[in-house]
Design an enzyme around this catalytic site. Structure first.
Site, mmCIF file in Angstrom:
data_model
loop_
_atom_site.group_PDB
_atom_site.id
_atom_site.type_symbol
_atom_site.label_atom_id
_atom_site.label_comp_id
_atom_site.label_asym_id
_atom_site.label_seq_id
_atom_site.Cartn_x
_atom_site.Cartn_y
_atom_site.Cartn_z
ATOM 1 N N SER A 103 0.813 -1.219 0.000
ATOM 2 C CA SER A 103 0.000 0.000 0.000
ATOM 3 C C SER A 103 0.845 1.268 0.000
ATOM 4 O O SER A 103 1.924 1.310 0.589
ATOM 5 C CB SER A 103 -0.892 -0.008 1.249
ATOM 6 O OG SER A 103 -1.474 1.256 1.456
ATOM 7 N N TYR A 125 -1.877 5.560 -4.440
ATOM 8 C CA TYR A 125 -2.908 6.588 -4.364
ATOM 9 C C TYR A 125 -2.286 7.839 -4.936
ATOM 10 O O TYR A 125 -1.268 8.318 -4.421
ATOM 11 C CB TYR A 125 -3.323 6.849 -2.912
ATOM 12 C CG TYR A 125 -4.235 5.801 -2.319
ATOM 13 C CD1 TYR A 125 -5.397 5.402 -2.974
ATOM 14 C CD2 TYR A 125 -3.945 5.234 -1.091
ATOM 15 C CE1 TYR A 125 -6.243 4.457 -2.420
ATOM 16 C CE2 TYR A 125 -4.791 4.281 -0.524
ATOM 17 C CZ TYR A 125 -5.937 3.897 -1.195
ATOM 18 O OH TYR A 125 -6.768 2.966 -0.653
ATOM 19 N N THR A 151 -4.993 2.603 -7.592
ATOM 20 C CA THR A 151 -6.318 2.406 -6.990
ATOM 21 C C THR A 151 -7.203 3.598 -7.318
ATOM 22 O O THR A 151 -6.833 4.745 -7.058
ATOM 23 C CB THR A 151 -6.197 2.214 -5.466
ATOM 24 O OG1 THR A 151 -5.413 1.047 -5.243
ATOM 25 C CG2 THR A 151 -7.563 2.030 -4.813
ATOM 26 N N LYS A 214 -6.896 -0.740 -10.187
ATOM 27 C CA LYS A 214 -7.631 -1.491 -9.164
ATOM 28 C C LYS A 214 -8.903 -0.754 -8.765
ATOM 29 O O LYS A 214 -8.856 0.444 -8.433
ATOM 30 C CB LYS A 214 -6.735 -1.668 -7.933
ATOM 31 C CG LYS A 214 -7.403 -2.322 -6.727
ATOM 32 C CD LYS A 214 -6.361 -2.631 -5.664
ATOM 33 C CE LYS A 214 -6.947 -3.285 -4.439
ATOM 34 N NZ LYS A 214 -7.580 -2.326 -3.512
ATOM 35 N N HIS A 238 -12.913 -2.908 -3.179
ATOM 36 C CA HIS A 238 -12.043 -2.439 -2.102
ATOM 37 C C HIS A 238 -12.441 -3.145 -0.792
ATOM 38 O O HIS A 238 -12.381 -2.562 0.298
ATOM 39 C CB HIS A 238 -12.164 -0.920 -1.946
ATOM 40 C CG HIS A 238 -10.923 -0.228 -1.462
ATOM 41 N ND1 HIS A 238 -10.179 0.611 -2.246
ATOM 42 C CD2 HIS A 238 -10.299 -0.238 -0.270
ATOM 43 C CE1 HIS A 238 -9.168 1.102 -1.551
ATOM 44 N NE2 HIS A 238 -9.214 0.602 -0.337
#
Ligand SMILES: Cc1cc2nc3c(=O)[nH]c(=O)nc-3n(C[C@H](O)[C@H](O)[C@H](O)COP(=O)(O)O)c2cc1C
Length: 339
Positions: A103, A125, A151, A214, A238
Site C-alpha cells: 500500500s 494513491y 487504486t 484497481k 475495495h
C-alpha cells in the site's frame, strides 16, 4: 486450512478496538449483502471422468511466475497487525512463491520489503501533490516493485466511519514512510478527485512499470483503462470499504473479462474467503485473486507463519476443488463450469 471466521474471532481477541474496527471496515454494514455471500452463490457444474492428475496451480501475472493464483492484496497499516508489518507478509508470500501488493500507506520501507525476496507490486494513491506522487512511485520502482497498482475507487473517506482514518489513532505505525515528511500521513489524500485515464500513461512513463488499475466494476471503464495503456485491471469493491452498495465482484467480473478480452489481464478481490470462492473467480475469468482481510487476521494472530499456513491451506484446498471440477489445468477453467 484455517477457518477464516475463526481467524477473525481470534484476531478480535488480540487487536485493539480501533485497529479491529479499521481492519473490518464497513463490509456488510447498512444491510448490504456482502461480496463473500455473493461468491458463495456461484454454483459449480463439475465434470466427471476427466484426468486431473497433472493439475498445477502455477501461473504468471504480468510475466512474473507465481506458484498459485492466490495473491495478497495491498493493505495499509499492517504494522498494526504485527510489528514487522509487510516484511512478515512478504516472508510468508516468498515461502509460498506468490506475490504481494504494498500500500501507499505502508509503515515499512520499500527496501526492507524488497530484501525479503518476494515479488511485490506498489499500490498508488495519486496524491493532490503530483510531484510527491511521482517521487514515491519512482522510489518504489527503484526499490524493486514489479508493477504499479493504481487504486481508483477511493476518492473520499466516509465521514460516518471515523475508524477508517488511522490518522486519529493514539499510536503511530507510520503511514507513508517512503516519502520524506509522510510519516504521519500528513501529505496524502486518498486518491485525488481529478484522476483520469491519462494518469495510467503518466505512471507508466515515470517508471517504465506496467500499470494495474484497481477498483474497476464496469466493462466500459475496463476497456478505457486498457486503451489508455493499463496492463491489467482488478475487479474490486475495495473489500466493501468505499461505496459499498455496488455491483458485487462476482457479477462485474464476466462483463469486465468480456470487455478486456486478451488485451490485458483481469484479477479480482473482495470477499474471497474460501478455495471455492477462488475457483469461482477463476471460472468467471480472473487470472488471479487477491486475499485481503484473512491475511491481516493471520498476521495478527501468528505473524508470517500463520500467513504462510493460510496461503498453503488455500493452495491445498484449491487443488482439491479444481480436481473435483474435473479440470487438468488452469486453462480448462471457464464460465461453462459455473452458474
Ligand atoms: C485494513 C485494510 C486496508 C486496506 N488498504 C488499502 C490500501 O491502502 N490501498 C488499496 O488499494 N486497497 C486497500 N485495501 C483493500 C484491499 O486491497 C482489497 O481490495 C480488499 O481488502 C479485498 O477484500 P477482502 O478484505 O474482503 O479480501 C485495504 C483493505 C483493508 C481490509
Amino acid at each position: 486450512m484455517p477457518d477464516v471466521d475463526g481467524l477473525e474471532a481470534e484476531a478480535a481477541e488480540v487487536l485493539p478496538e480501533h485497529v479491529l474496527g479499521y481492519f473490518r471496515g464497513p463490509t456488510g454494514a447498512y444491510g448490504v449483502p456482502t461480496d463473500a455471500e455473493r461468491w458463495s452463490q456461484v454454483r459449480f457444474r463439475p465434470h466427471v471422468l476427466r484426468p486431473t492428475g497433472g493439475l498445477s496451480l502455477a501461473t504468471t501475472v504480468l510475466g512474473t511466475p507465481v506458484a498459485s493464483p492466490v495473491l495478497v492484496a495491498p493493505m495499509a497499516q499492517q504494522r498494526a497487525a504485527h510489528p514487522d508489518g509487510e516484511v512478515a507478509t512478504a516472508r510468508a508470500v516468498a515461502r509460498r512463491g506468490t506475490l504481494l501488493g504494498v500500500s501507499t500507506n505502508t509503515g515499512v520501507r520499500f527496501s526492507d520489503i524488497d530484501a525479503v525476496g518476494a515479488p511485490w507490486w506498489f499500490q498508488v494513491y495519486v496524491m493532490d501533490d503530483r510531484a510527491v506522487t511521482g517521487e514515491l512511485v519512482t522510489r518504489a520502482a527503484d526499490a524493486g516493485a514489479k508493477a504499479l497498482v493504481l487504486t481508483v475507487d477511493a476518492p473520499a473517506v466516509d465521514p460516518r466511519r471515523p475508524e477508517l482514518e488511522p490518522r486519529t489513532w493514539p499510536e503511530r505505525y507510520g503511514m507513508q514512510v517512503n516519502i520524506p515528511g509522510g510519516e504521519d500521513g500528513g501529505i496524502v489524500f486518498r486518491g485525488s478527485g481529478d484522476l483520469s485515464v491519462a494518469d495510467i500513461g503518466w505512471l507508466h512513463e515515470l517508471t517504465g512499470l506496467p500499470v494495474v488499475v484497481k477498483g474497476v466494476l464496469r466493462g466500459d471503464d475496463a476497456a478505457a483503462c486498457v486503451e489508455a495503456g493499463a496492463a491489467a485491471v482488478v475487479v474490486s469493491t475495495h473489500g466493501g470499504r468505499c461505496l459499498n452498495q455496488t455491483v458485487r465482484p462476482a457479477d462485474a467480473l464476466p462483463e469486465v473479462v468480456a470487455a478486456v478480452g486478451d488485451r490485458a489481464e483481469v484479477y479480482v478481490d473482495s470477499g474471497v474467503r474460501t478455495p471455492e470462492h477462488v475457483a469461482a473467480a477463476l471460472c468467471l475469468g480472473a487470472r488471479a485473486v487477491f486475499l485481503g482481510r484473512p491475511v491481516l487476521w493471520s498476521l495478527a494472530t501468528g505473524g508470517d507463519r500463520r500467513v504462510e499456513q493460510l496461503l498453503e491451506g488455500f493452495d491445498t484446498q484449491l487443488l482439491r476443488v479444481l480436481r473435483s471440477l474435473g479440470v487438468g489445468s488452469l486453462d480448462e477453467l471457464g464460465p461453462d463450469l459455473v452458474v
